[in-house]
Scaffold this motif. Structure first.
Motif, mmCIF file in Angstrom:
data_model
loop_
_atom_site.group_PDB
_atom_site.id
_atom_site.type_symbol
_atom_site.label_atom_id
_atom_site.label_comp_id
_atom_site.label_asym_id
_atom_site.label_seq_id
_atom_site.Cartn_x
_atom_site.Cartn_y
_atom_site.Cartn_z
ATOM 1 N N CYS A 394 35.666 31.390 45.981
ATOM 2 C CA CYS A 394 36.374 32.145 45.386
ATOM 3 C C CYS A 394 37.680 31.945 44.611
ATOM 4 O O CYS A 394 38.345 31.147 44.920
ATOM 5 C CB CYS A 394 37.176 33.072 46.629
ATOM 6 S SG CYS A 394 35.658 34.073 47.544
ATOM 7 N N ARG A 395 37.617 32.464 43.595
ATOM 8 C CA ARG A 395 38.878 32.280 42.399
ATOM 9 C C ARG A 395 39.541 33.578 42.181
ATOM 10 O O ARG A 395 38.961 34.682 42.091
ATOM 11 C CB ARG A 395 38.456 31.871 41.077
ATOM 12 C CG ARG A 395 38.095 30.090 41.504
ATOM 13 C CD ARG A 395 37.652 29.447 39.692
ATOM 14 N NE ARG A 395 37.364 28.285 39.662
ATOM 15 C CZ ARG A 395 38.272 27.356 39.670
ATOM 16 N NH1 ARG A 395 39.424 27.495 39.475
ATOM 17 N NH2 ARG A 395 38.052 26.026 39.611
ATOM 18 N N TYR A 449 37.818 37.051 41.453
ATOM 19 C CA TYR A 449 38.482 38.159 41.791
ATOM 20 C C TYR A 449 38.899 38.983 40.736
ATOM 21 O O TYR A 449 38.370 40.508 40.994
ATOM 22 C CB TYR A 449 39.816 37.802 42.591
ATOM 23 C CG TYR A 449 40.522 38.944 43.307
ATOM 24 C CD1 TYR A 449 40.385 39.376 44.395
ATOM 25 C CD2 TYR A 449 41.650 39.233 42.575
ATOM 26 C CE1 TYR A 449 40.917 40.337 44.898
ATOM 27 C CE2 TYR A 449 42.431 40.431 43.129
ATOM 28 C CZ TYR A 449 42.098 40.851 44.324
ATOM 29 O OH TYR A 449 42.968 41.920 44.984
ATOM 30 N N GLU A 450 39.220 38.829 39.494
ATOM 31 C CA GLU A 450 39.755 39.584 38.495
ATOM 32 C C GLU A 450 38.356 40.224 37.864
ATOM 33 O O GLU A 450 38.460 41.524 37.637
ATOM 34 C CB GLU A 450 40.665 38.989 37.559
ATOM 35 C CG GLU A 450 41.990 38.786 38.100
ATOM 36 C CD GLU A 450 42.374 37.627 39.122
ATOM 37 O OE1 GLU A 450 43.378 37.598 39.581
ATOM 38 O OE2 GLU A 450 41.325 36.579 38.954
ATOM 39 N N SER A 459 29.829 42.633 39.352
ATOM 40 C CA SER A 459 30.399 41.517 40.148
ATOM 41 C C SER A 459 29.646 41.339 41.577
ATOM 42 O O SER A 459 29.216 40.333 41.916
ATOM 43 C CB SER A 459 31.786 41.486 40.309
ATOM 44 O OG SER A 459 32.396 40.299 40.947
ATOM 45 N N ILE A 460 29.559 42.497 42.258
ATOM 46 C CA ILE A 460 29.067 42.757 43.549
ATOM 47 C C ILE A 460 27.486 42.264 43.574
ATOM 48 O O ILE A 460 26.870 41.313 44.190
ATOM 49 C CB ILE A 460 29.272 43.713 44.274
ATOM 50 C CG1 ILE A 460 30.684 43.832 44.826
ATOM 51 C CG2 ILE A 460 28.283 43.996 45.238
ATOM 52 C CD1 ILE A 460 31.062 45.203 45.319
ATOM 53 N N ARG A 461 26.659 42.803 42.414
ATOM 54 C CA ARG A 461 25.217 42.326 42.224
ATOM 55 C C ARG A 461 25.289 40.928 41.973
ATOM 56 O O ARG A 461 24.107 40.244 42.650
ATOM 57 C CB ARG A 461 24.624 43.280 41.127
ATOM 58 C CG ARG A 461 24.527 44.696 41.536
ATOM 59 C CD ARG A 461 23.778 45.387 40.271
ATOM 60 N NE ARG A 461 23.751 46.678 40.210
ATOM 61 C CZ ARG A 461 22.316 47.188 40.955
ATOM 62 N NH1 ARG A 461 21.338 46.280 41.201
ATOM 63 N NH2 ARG A 461 22.036 48.725 41.138
ATOM 64 N N ASN A 500 45.492 47.119 41.028
ATOM 65 C CA ASN A 500 46.829 46.983 40.639
ATOM 66 C C ASN A 500 47.519 45.848 41.732
ATOM 67 O O ASN A 500 48.483 46.120 42.321
ATOM 68 C CB ASN A 500 47.771 48.238 40.778
ATOM 69 C CG ASN A 500 47.585 48.760 42.259
ATOM 70 O OD1 ASN A 500 46.890 48.525 43.061
ATOM 71 N ND2 ASN A 500 48.725 49.685 42.538
ATOM 72 N N THR A 501 46.622 44.840 42.167
ATOM 73 C CA THR A 501 47.207 43.975 42.968
ATOM 74 C C THR A 501 47.900 42.849 42.593
ATOM 75 O O THR A 501 48.610 42.075 43.203
ATOM 76 C CB THR A 501 46.009 43.227 43.987
ATOM 77 O OG1 THR A 501 45.151 42.831 43.039
ATOM 78 C CG2 THR A 501 45.191 44.275 44.851
ATOM 79 N N ALA A 502 48.110 42.625 41.239
ATOM 80 C CA ALA A 502 48.770 41.603 40.628
ATOM 81 C C ALA A 502 50.299 41.888 40.887
ATOM 82 O O ALA A 502 50.728 42.948 40.849
ATOM 83 C CB ALA A 502 48.719 41.589 39.050
#
Length: 540
Positions: A394-395, A449-450, A459-461, A500-502
């Motif tokens: 995970c990045r 992650y971004e 991304s999930i696929r 909006n987690t940044a």
């Protein structure tokens, strides 16, 4: 049984009491000064050895701590408190199996020893044995209703089950009676969705000055204070509070960056050439390892995968590092020194042992996850032991990741204390990740992650495909999956994906030292840094 003071030189009794008080408060230097006066007088008394073991453990000298405590137990084999002490020493060294065994022995010897029941609950929780931990914690609370840590850990159990209001009420209940209980203040901060109120800042500051507050309390309260100041938009003051809390923690244990970097270099060298892997090529195909820095989205990835009908989310399992520690002990060499001596049959043995230890997680579903973030350090061992296993790295943006680690109260993650150490740790992870992505592209996958925030379905696929799983629409609504999540992200993964987690932009140039540690340029200066920081306070 003879009292612990039996044959104790009266001259050293006050010094020994002072040592115990210093160790309980985490004041290693003070404890060491006392012991320097005690040991020339009576070095082999079991109580002196017990204090010495506690000091070694506090300093991170785990082998010496175990040796001293074993010598003490040999003199007092029926003392429950001694078995409790060695249990905690094993736990501090990461050997949770031995820790639980010693603590269970202490509880059998003295069923009224509150601290042993509490510590047993702690160790069981660390091994994700929650069903066993809860009775141990309830026993501790029944014996000592005002035990703040036992109550707080029970509140943590409510938290990881998504019972946020109940958890908050329990933390506030603790603080009503013991306002200096740092574990409760941090528990409130770690709820994430709970914003501190303006009056909480003053309450925390006042509690930090309470004469009954230990160093552990003040460290936890300092981290909570930083969260409260962040909630209020006071970013400079928030960073200052973090610096104070981390500096206090560093008076007890300083991360040895040189030893860490040497260890990572040795590990890279040990696995640089092809090794004889386990004899069964697809051994471990039923396991997905999720690795990365803390706060990089590992819990979110596990929640997505655990929403698949074929996958059980096991959480942060300690089994892999425990197996490697066990192998090191048997060979009389630390990892990775013995890697070059391993034969294919040895790796097969370790792989089979891992699958046996974790089999309970695959009783209902055929595939299980292992989401211990720091397992990135052991990717080479995973590939040799379990060649069929998938590994998801995970990045997340390095600045966001390191800032989040710095703001999180993570015991035994001492690299989070300074920006320079965070930068060094992230660089070591980055190099290891790049190496294994290149060497094992069929089994090692990088999840960004971004990218997932920007294109969640794509991304999930990709994630499911990399893990050999067919797409299921339920993975897109991962927040609806009901399961126990014991990481700091327990609250967030029960919500729809947030974009909006940044947080780094809110701190503006205040984070330039961290940027420098990561090898990034400083932020372009704005007209006034105050405006830059205050201008980004509209979201939390």
């Amino acid at each position: 049984m003879l009292p612990r003071s039996h044959q104790l030189n009266p001259q050293i009794v006050p010094l020994l009491q002072a040592t115990a008080t210093a160790l309980d408060a985490g004041r290693a230097d003070e404890a060491e000064r006392c012991l320097m006066q005690i040991r020339p007088i009576q070095p082999d008394h079991p109580e002196v050895l017990r204090m010495l073991a506690g000091l070694h453990s506090l300093r991170g000298r785990h082998v010496l701590a175990v040796r001293a405590m074993q010598q003490a137990i040999a003199a007092r084999p029926d003392d429950a408190l001694y078995h409790n002490t060695i249990g905690m020493i094993f736990g501090a060294a990461g050997d949770y199996d031995l820790a639980i065994e010693a603590l269970q022995q202490a509880c059998r010897m003295d069923p009224k020893l509150t601290i042993a029941w509490y510590n047993l609950g702690v160790m069981l929780t660390r091994c994700l044995r929650h069903q066993e931990a809860i009775p141990a914690l309830r026993r501790a609370v029944s014996l000592a209703p005002q035990h703040p840590r036992a109550r707080a850990l029970l509140a943590d159990m409510l938290h990881i089950r998504g019972q946020i209001a109940e958890a908050e009420a329990e933390y506030r209940h603790i603080l009503a009676g013991q306002p200096w209980a740092g574990v409760a203040w941090w528990g409130l901060a770690d709820l994430k969705t709970t914003r501190f109120k303006a009056e909480d800042v003053g309450k925390i500051r006042h509690a930090m000055r309470h004469p009954r507050a230990s160093e552990d309390d003040r460290i936890a309260m300092g981290m909570a204070l930083a969260k409260a100041l962040d909630d209020a938009g006071d970013y400079a003051l928030s960073l200052a509070a973090l610096a104070d809390a981390h500096q206090l923690a560093r008076t007890r244990h300083v991360w040895n960056r040189q030893a860490f970097e040497a260890s990572k270099q040795a590990t890279a060298a040990a696995f640089a050439s092809p090794l004889p892997a386990a004899l069964t090529p697809d051994l471990g195909k039923e396991v997905i390892f999720i690795v990365g820095l803390p706060r990089s989205g590992t819990t979110l990835v596990e929640q997505i995968l655990a929403s698949h009908s074929s996958v059980e989310g096991a959480g942060e399992l300690a089994d892999l590092p425990l197996l490697l520690t066990e192998e090191s002990r048997q060979r009389g060499q630390p990892f990775p020194q013995w890697v070059g001596d391993m034969q294919a049959s040895d790796w097969e043995r370790l792989g089979q042992r891992y699958l046996q230890r974790t089999a309970r997680w695959r009783q209902q579903r055929p595939i299980s996850t292992d989401k211990l973030p720091n397992n990135w350090e052991y990717i080479g061992a995973i590939r040799a032991m379990l060649p069929g296993a998938r590994i998801v790295i995970c990045r997340r943006d390095p600045l966001e990741t390191c800032l989040s680690c710095h703001r999180q109260h993570m015991v035994n993650n001492e690299y989070t204390r300074t920006f320079d150490d965070l930068g060094a740790y992230w660089k070591a992870f980055d190099q290891t990740a790049r190496t294994w992505l290149q060497q094992s592209p069929a089994h090692v996958f990088e999840h960004d992650y971004e990218q997932m925030q920007a294109e969640p379905e794509t991304s999930i696929r990709q994630l499911l495909a990399a893990c050999g799983l067919p797409f299921e629409a339920g993975c897109l609504s991962f927040h609806e999956t009901t399961r126990v999540v014991s990481s700091p992200s327990a609250t967030q993964v029960r919500e729809p994906l947030r974009r909006n987690t940044a947080r780094a932009q809110r701190y503006g140039p205040l984070l330039d030292p961290l940027r420098a540690a990561l090898g990034q340029p400083p932020l372009d200066p704005l007209p006034t840094s105050g405006q830059a920081v205050q201008g980004a306070t509209t979201h939390t």
